[in-house]
Every structure is written in C-alpha cells, then in structure tokens.
Design a protein around this motif. Structure first.
Motif, PDB file in Angstrom:
ATOM      1  N   LYS A 196       0.811  -1.212   0.000  1.00 43.72           N
ATOM      2  CA  LYS A 196       0.000   0.000   0.000  1.00 43.72           C
ATOM      3  C   LYS A 196       0.852   1.274   0.000  1.00 43.72           C
ATOM      4  O   LYS A 196       0.338   2.364  -0.210  1.00 43.72           O
ATOM      5  CB  LYS A 196      -0.928   0.000   1.219  1.00 43.72           C
ATOM      6  N   HIS A 197       2.138   1.117   0.265  1.00 40.17           N
ATOM      7  CA  HIS A 197       3.022   2.275   0.321  1.00 40.17           C
ATOM      8  C   HIS A 197       4.103   2.151  -0.744  1.00 40.17           C
ATOM      9  O   HIS A 197       4.590   1.051  -1.029  1.00 40.17           O
ATOM     10  CB  HIS A 197       3.658   2.392   1.702  1.00 40.17           C
ATOM     11  N   LEU A 198       4.481   3.294  -1.314  1.00 45.58           N
ATOM     12  CA  LEU A 198       5.503   3.293  -2.340  1.00 45.58           C
ATOM     13  C   LEU A 198       6.837   2.822  -1.761  1.00 45.58           C
ATOM     14  O   LEU A 198       7.261   3.288  -0.703  1.00 45.58           O
ATOM     15  CB  LEU A 198       5.668   4.704  -2.914  1.00 45.58           C
ATOM     16  N   CYS A 199       7.476   1.907  -2.450  1.00 48.49           N
ATOM     17  CA  CYS A 199       8.774   1.382  -2.020  1.00 48.49           C
ATOM     18  C   CYS A 199       9.826   1.659  -3.080  1.00 48.49           C
ATOM     19  O   CYS A 199       9.573   1.519  -4.274  1.00 48.49           O
ATOM     20  CB  CYS A 199       8.698  -0.127  -1.779  1.00 48.49           C
ATOM     21  N   ILE A 200      10.994   2.071  -2.640  1.00 43.43           N
ATOM     22  CA  ILE A 200      12.144   2.244  -3.521  1.00 43.43           C
ATOM     23  C   ILE A 200      13.197   1.246  -3.069  1.00 43.43           C
ATOM     24  O   ILE A 200      13.716   1.339  -1.956  1.00 43.43           O
ATOM     25  CB  ILE A 200      12.707   3.678  -3.460  1.00 43.43           C
ATOM     26  N   GLU A 201      13.489   0.265  -3.930  1.00 45.02           N
ATOM     27  CA  GLU A 201      14.401  -0.812  -3.573  1.00 45.02           C
ATOM     28  C   GLU A 201      15.442  -0.990  -4.669  1.00 45.02           C
ATOM     29  O   GLU A 201      15.104  -0.966  -5.860  1.00 45.02           O
ATOM     30  CB  GLU A 201      13.644  -2.131  -3.406  1.00 45.02           C
ATOM     31  N   ALA A 202      16.680  -1.166  -4.278  1.00 42.60           N
ATOM     32  CA  ALA A 202      17.762  -1.379  -5.242  1.00 42.60           C
ATOM     33  C   ALA A 202      18.517  -2.655  -4.881  1.00 42.60           C
ATOM     34  O   ALA A 202      19.027  -2.781  -3.754  1.00 42.60           O
ATOM     35  CB  ALA A 202      18.704  -0.188  -5.250  1.00 42.60           C
ATOM     36  N   HIS A 203      18.565  -3.577  -5.813  1.00 38.68           N
ATOM     37  CA  HIS A 203      19.385  -4.776  -5.651  1.00 38.68           C
ATOM     38  C   HIS A 203      20.755  -4.478  -6.236  1.00 38.68           C
ATOM     39  O   HIS A 203      20.908  -4.308  -7.446  1.00 38.68           O
ATOM     40  CB  HIS A 203      18.752  -5.965  -6.365  1.00 38.68           C
ATOM     41  N   LEU A 204      21.765  -4.361  -5.374  1.00 42.73           N
ATOM     42  CA  LEU A 204      23.136  -4.107  -5.814  1.00 42.73           C
ATOM     43  C   LEU A 204      23.740  -5.436  -6.251  1.00 42.73           C
ATOM     44  O   LEU A 204      23.985  -6.323  -5.431  1.00 42.73           O
ATOM     45  CB  LEU A 204      23.964  -3.474  -4.693  1.00 42.73           C
ATOM     46  N   ILE A 205      23.949  -5.582  -7.535  1.00 39.10           N
ATOM     47  CA  ILE A 205      24.355  -6.854  -8.123  1.00 39.10           C
ATOM     48  C   ILE A 205      25.760  -7.233  -7.669  1.00 39.10           C
ATOM     49  O   ILE A 205      26.698  -6.425  -7.773  1.00 39.10           O
ATOM     50  CB  ILE A 205      24.256  -6.781  -9.661  1.00 39.10           C
ATOM     51  N   ASN A 206      25.869  -8.433  -7.136  1.00 38.22           N
ATOM     52  CA  ASN A 206      27.137  -9.010  -6.650  1.00 38.22           C
ATOM     53  C   ASN A 206      27.655  -8.351  -5.370  1.00 38.22           C
ATOM     54  O   ASN A 206      28.809  -8.580  -4.984  1.00 38.22           O
ATOM     55  CB  ASN A 206      28.231  -8.974  -7.735  1.00 38.22           C
ATOM     56  N   PHE A 207      26.822  -7.554  -4.720  1.00 31.95           N
ATOM     57  CA  PHE A 207      27.248  -6.925  -3.469  1.00 31.95           C
ATOM     58  C   PHE A 207      26.867  -7.814  -2.283  1.00 31.95           C
ATOM     59  O   PHE A 207      25.778  -8.405  -2.249  1.00 31.95           O
ATOM     60  CB  PHE A 207      26.586  -5.556  -3.301  1.00 31.95           C
ATOM     61  N   THR A 208      27.763  -7.892  -1.318  1.00 33.29           N
ATOM     62  CA  THR A 208      27.458  -8.547  -0.046  1.00 33.29           C
ATOM     63  C   THR A 208      27.907  -7.636   1.086  1.00 33.29           C
ATOM     64  O   THR A 208      28.901  -6.924   0.962  1.00 33.29           O
ATOM     65  CB  THR A 208      28.177  -9.908   0.083  1.00 33.29           C
ATOM     66  N   GLY A 209      27.178  -7.652   2.185  1.00 26.51           N
ATOM     67  CA  GLY A 209      27.566  -6.827   3.321  1.00 26.51           C
ATOM     68  C   GLY A 209      26.367  -6.134   3.942  1.00 26.51           C
ATOM     69  O   GLY A 209      25.267  -6.122   3.386  1.00 26.51           O
ATOM     70  N   ASP A 210      26.590  -5.531   5.090  1.00 27.52           N
ATOM     71  CA  ASP A 210      25.553  -4.829   5.842  1.00 27.52           C
ATOM     72  C   ASP A 210      25.615  -3.341   5.500  1.00 27.52           C
ATOM     73  O   ASP A 210      26.642  -2.689   5.723  1.00 27.52           O
ATOM     74  CB  ASP A 210      25.766  -5.044   7.344  1.00 27.52           C
ATOM     75  N   ILE A 211      24.543  -2.811   4.952  1.00 23.21           N
ATOM     76  CA  ILE A 211      24.563  -1.409   4.532  1.00 23.21           C
ATOM     77  C   ILE A 211      23.439  -0.598   5.188  1.00 23.21           C
ATOM     78  O   ILE A 211      23.198   0.544   4.790  1.00 23.21           O
ATOM     79  CB  ILE A 211      24.465  -1.278   2.993  1.00 23.21           C
ATOM     80  N   TYR A 212      22.773  -1.153   6.180  1.00 21.16           N
ATOM     81  CA  TYR A 212      21.667  -0.430   6.812  1.00 21.16           C
ATOM     82  C   TYR A 212      22.165   0.857   7.471  1.00 21.16           C
ATOM     83  O   TYR A 212      23.199   0.887   8.125  1.00 21.16           O
ATOM     84  CB  TYR A 212      20.986  -1.310   7.860  1.00 21.16           C
ATOM     85  N   GLY A 213      21.404   1.919   7.252  1.00 18.52           N
ATOM     86  CA  GLY A 213      21.740   3.213   7.822  1.00 18.52           C
ATOM     87  C   GLY A 213      22.686   4.042   6.985  1.00 18.52           C
ATOM     88  O   GLY A 213      22.913   5.219   7.281  1.00 18.52           O
ATOM     89  N   LYS A 214      23.231   3.461   5.919  1.00 17.54           N
ATOM     90  CA  LYS A 214      24.203   4.186   5.092  1.00 17.54           C
ATOM     91  C   LYS A 214      23.499   5.020   4.027  1.00 17.54           C
ATOM     92  O   LYS A 214      22.345   4.777   3.670  1.00 17.54           O
ATOM     93  CB  LYS A 214      25.182   3.205   4.458  1.00 17.54           C
ATOM     94  N   GLU A 215      24.238   5.984   3.503  1.00 21.70           N
ATOM     95  CA  GLU A 215      23.722   6.855   2.456  1.00 21.70           C
ATOM     96  C   GLU A 215      24.053   6.266   1.093  1.00 21.70           C
ATOM     97  O   GLU A 215      25.115   5.662   0.909  1.00 21.70           O
ATOM     98  CB  GLU A 215      24.331   8.255   2.583  1.00 21.70           C
ATOM     99  N   ILE A 216      23.135   6.457   0.143  1.00 21.63           N
ATOM    100  CA  ILE A 216      23.334   5.911  -1.190  1.00 21.63           C
ATOM    101  C   ILE A 216      22.794   6.896  -2.221  1.00 21.63           C
ATOM    102  O   ILE A 216      21.840   7.633  -1.948  1.00 21.63           O
ATOM    103  CB  ILE A 216      22.627   4.536  -1.323  1.00 21.63           C
ATOM    104  N   ILE A 217      23.442   6.942  -3.369  1.00 22.37           N
ATOM    105  CA  ILE A 217      22.970   7.750  -4.492  1.00 22.37           C
ATOM    106  C   ILE A 217      22.612   6.800  -5.623  1.00 22.37           C
ATOM    107  O   ILE A 217      23.408   5.930  -5.991  1.00 22.37           O
ATOM    108  CB  ILE A 217      24.044   8.757  -4.956  1.00 22.37           C
ATOM    109  N   ILE A 218      21.408   6.955  -6.155  1.00 22.32           N
ATOM    110  CA  ILE A 218      20.923   6.092  -7.221  1.00 22.32           C
ATOM    111  C   ILE A 218      20.829   6.885  -8.522  1.00 22.32           C
ATOM    112  O   ILE A 218      20.275   7.990  -8.547  1.00 22.32           O
ATOM    113  CB  ILE A 218      19.537   5.508  -6.878  1.00 22.32           C
ATOM    114  N   GLU A 219      21.352   6.306  -9.595  1.00 25.36           N
ATOM    115  CA  GLU A 219      21.269   6.912 -10.927  1.00 25.36           C
ATOM    116  C   GLU A 219      20.569   5.936 -11.874  1.00 25.36           C
ATOM    117  O   GLU A 219      21.194   5.033 -12.429  1.00 25.36           O
ATOM    118  CB  GLU A 219      22.659   7.249 -11.454  1.00 25.36           C
ATOM    119  N   PRO A 220      19.258   6.085 -12.068  1.00 24.25           N
ATOM    120  CA  PRO A 220      18.564   5.230 -13.032  1.00 24.25           C
ATOM    121  C   PRO A 220      19.107   5.474 -14.444  1.00 24.25           C
ATOM    122  O   PRO A 220      19.316   6.624 -14.842  1.00 24.25           O
ATOM    123  CB  PRO A 220      17.108   5.671 -12.921  1.00 24.25           C
ATOM    124  N   VAL A 221      19.330   4.399 -15.174  1.00 17.86           N
ATOM    125  CA  VAL A 221      19.931   4.502 -16.502  1.00 17.86           C
ATOM    126  C   VAL A 221      18.917   4.234 -17.601  1.00 17.86           C
ATOM    127  O   VAL A 221      18.846   4.963 -18.587  1.00 17.86           O
ATOM    128  CB  VAL A 221      21.126   3.532 -16.627  1.00 17.86           C
TER     129      VAL A 221
END
Length: 310
Positions: free
Chosen positions: A244-269
């Motif tokens: 019911k709510h808009l979600c923005i989700e990015a699957h970082l391909i081949n990435f492993t690790g804990d990234i909660y709370g971190k800042e990210i910049i997304i560039e749709p191509v």
C-alpha cells in the motif's frame, strides 16, 4: 556553501532568487547563470527554497511528485555556484504572508540588493504578487530587479512539470537532457520486510521524502561509500504482497555486506518495464532474475542497449 533555515544568514549584501527549484533543471540553471553573472564580487548569491512543497501544505491532494530530494537539490544548487541556501519550512502561516511583507523581509533579513526571478514568478498570500508588483516594490525599496525569460529546449519550455512528465513516461534520456546532467537521487538505507532477501535478491530499501516522479523497474547505478555498483531498481507498490506504500528498492548486483543506515545515491539509466503483479512469489522471483540479467546487459553495453530500446 552555507545552508540556513528560514531567514537566518549572512548580513552582507546579497543577490537573491526564490523558488521551489525541484530538479534544478536547465531552466533553473539559466536563471542561476544570470545571477552569477550580475552579482557583485562582494555580494552573497542566495537561493531561498521551500520544504515541504507549498502544495503539500495548502492543497495536499495536488502535491506534485518530487523530482529530487532536498539533499540532492542542495548539492545541485552548490554546483551552480550558489553561496548560500535558505530552506524555508513552509507552513500556512508563511503562506499567509502578504506579498509586500515577504519582499520587505528579503531586504531586511537577507540584505537583498537584487532579486532575480523568472517571468512567471508569483509570491505572497494567495500568490497575489507578480512581476508587475515587483517592479513597483523594487522602486520603493531600492533593490534591483532582474526578470529572466523562460528557457526552451527543442521548442519545449523547460519546467519542473515537464521534467516530472518525462520521468513518469520512463524517458530517462530526455529527462537527463532537460536536467543538463544524469538524473540522480539520494536516500538513506532502512530496514524493509526482507522479501528480496528471501527470494535470493536482497535489496537496499531507500527512504525518500515525498512521492518520487519515477515508477517502474530500471537498470541503475548505485554509488555507495564512494564505490559504484550495478543495480536493479524497483519503484512501486509491490502488488504481489498487496503493498500500500511506495517502495524504492535497489538490488546491488554481486554486493554482499551490511549497509543499513548508510547513504546511497541512485542513478537510473534505463527503464526495463512497468511494475506488474505476478500473483505468486515464484513468478516474481523468476521475473526479478530476468530483470537482473537485462540490467547487466544494459549497464555492460549502454550504447547497444540504448539503440535497441529506441
């Protein structure tokens, strides 16, 4: 560059422009270029902008989708050579300010010596202020007024409304043309419901203030801690789980690790498809796997992919 809230700031003489500046597109940039060109060397170049969007307070049902978040807006304004940004917390009380008082406060609080605005600029209570009134007030209050004509690209008036429409259509190439640079937005990674992880495609769930103009599934670039990752980006309501709510989700391909709370910049191509309801999780998992393959193809071969999709 300095960032202030409301009327705070440097008392030195200033050259000021006022507006929402969503996107900081080429029309905005044309106005800011003029501001830079005419400003005295000893004067501060100031942008006064608003958060939230005025319509979100006055007419919530008419609130436009956001092109970029406040963080990205500030960064883009800084790139345009601005010395100071005043972010006004927009309220009904602020909206009720008479046009004359608003300009008076710009002169008194920000030591405004020159105001630079577009030809369709309106301001003050019920937007009763216009360029005709500004000319009168400039003479009365002894400040310079510079009115800038609209900016056109291929006979189209470049505006935030146009950029939103182009983004909504999924035409990222044209959006980048109107913005004058790649389209990017900023977010902070928050905890989700772990659905992607359970399907074998963990995602970074982004917190974005407001309703973003873009919807669908995209090949994207993700900038995390100074490193670039290929990504499959989803912006939508996840109908397969009755979202019911808009979600923005990015699957970082081949990435492993804990990234909660971190800042990210997304560039749709490039847009791959619209969001769809696959009715069960097995079909959704298969669709995501196919999306990831398409993303890798697009990001590995951007020229070929662009030609194929045109």
């Amino acid at each position: 560059m300095k960032i202030f809230r409301n009327w705070d700031g440097n008392p030195q003489p200033s050259y000021v422009t006022v507006g929402n500046y969503d996107g900081v597109h080429r029309g905005h940039q044309s106005l800011l270029t003029t501001l830079n060109e005419i400003a005295n060397p000893d004067a501060a170049k100031i942008v006064m902008t608003f958060d939230p969007h005025p319509l979100a307070v006055l007419h919530p049902q008419r609130t436009p989708a956001r092109i970029i978040d406040l963080h990205t807006k500030i960064a883009r304004l800084a790139d345009c050579g601005i010395d100071q940004i005043n972010v006004v917390h927009f309220t009904r009380k602020f909206a009720a300010m008479p046009a004359e008082l608003f300009i008076q406060r710009l002169c008194q609080k920000l030591n405004m010596r020159c105001l630079v605005v577009g030809s369709d600029f309106s301001f003050g209570h019920q937007r009763r202020g216009d360029t005709k009134l500004l000319k009168k007030l400039a003479a009365q209050m002894n400040f310079e007024l510079k009115i800038i004509s609209n900016y056109y690209d291929n006979n189209l008036r470049v505006s935030s409304k146009l950029v939103r429409e182009v983004l909504a259509s999924g035409n990222l190439k044209q959006a980048c043309q109107l913005l004058g640079s790649p389209y990017r937005f900023y977010g902070r990674i928050v905890y989700g419901d772990q659905l992607g992880r359970s399907l074998g495609f963990p995602t970074a769930n982004l917190r974005f203030s407001g309703n973003i103009a873009l919807k669908g599934i995209f090949a994207a670039k993700a900038y995390l801690a100074g490193q670039l990752w290929p990504a499959a980006l989803s912006i939508g309501y996840r109908p397969v789980v009755n979202g019911k709510h808009l979600c923005i989700e990015a699957h970082l391909i081949n990435f492993t690790g804990d990234i909660y709370g971190k800042e990210i910049i997304i560039e749709p191509v490039q847009k791959i498809r619209d969001e769809q309801n696959y009715f069960d999780l097995a079909k959704l998992k298969a669709a995501i796997a196919e999306d990831v393959k398409k993303c890798m193809d697009i990001l590995d071969n951007p020229t070929t992919s662009s030609q194929r999709s045109s």
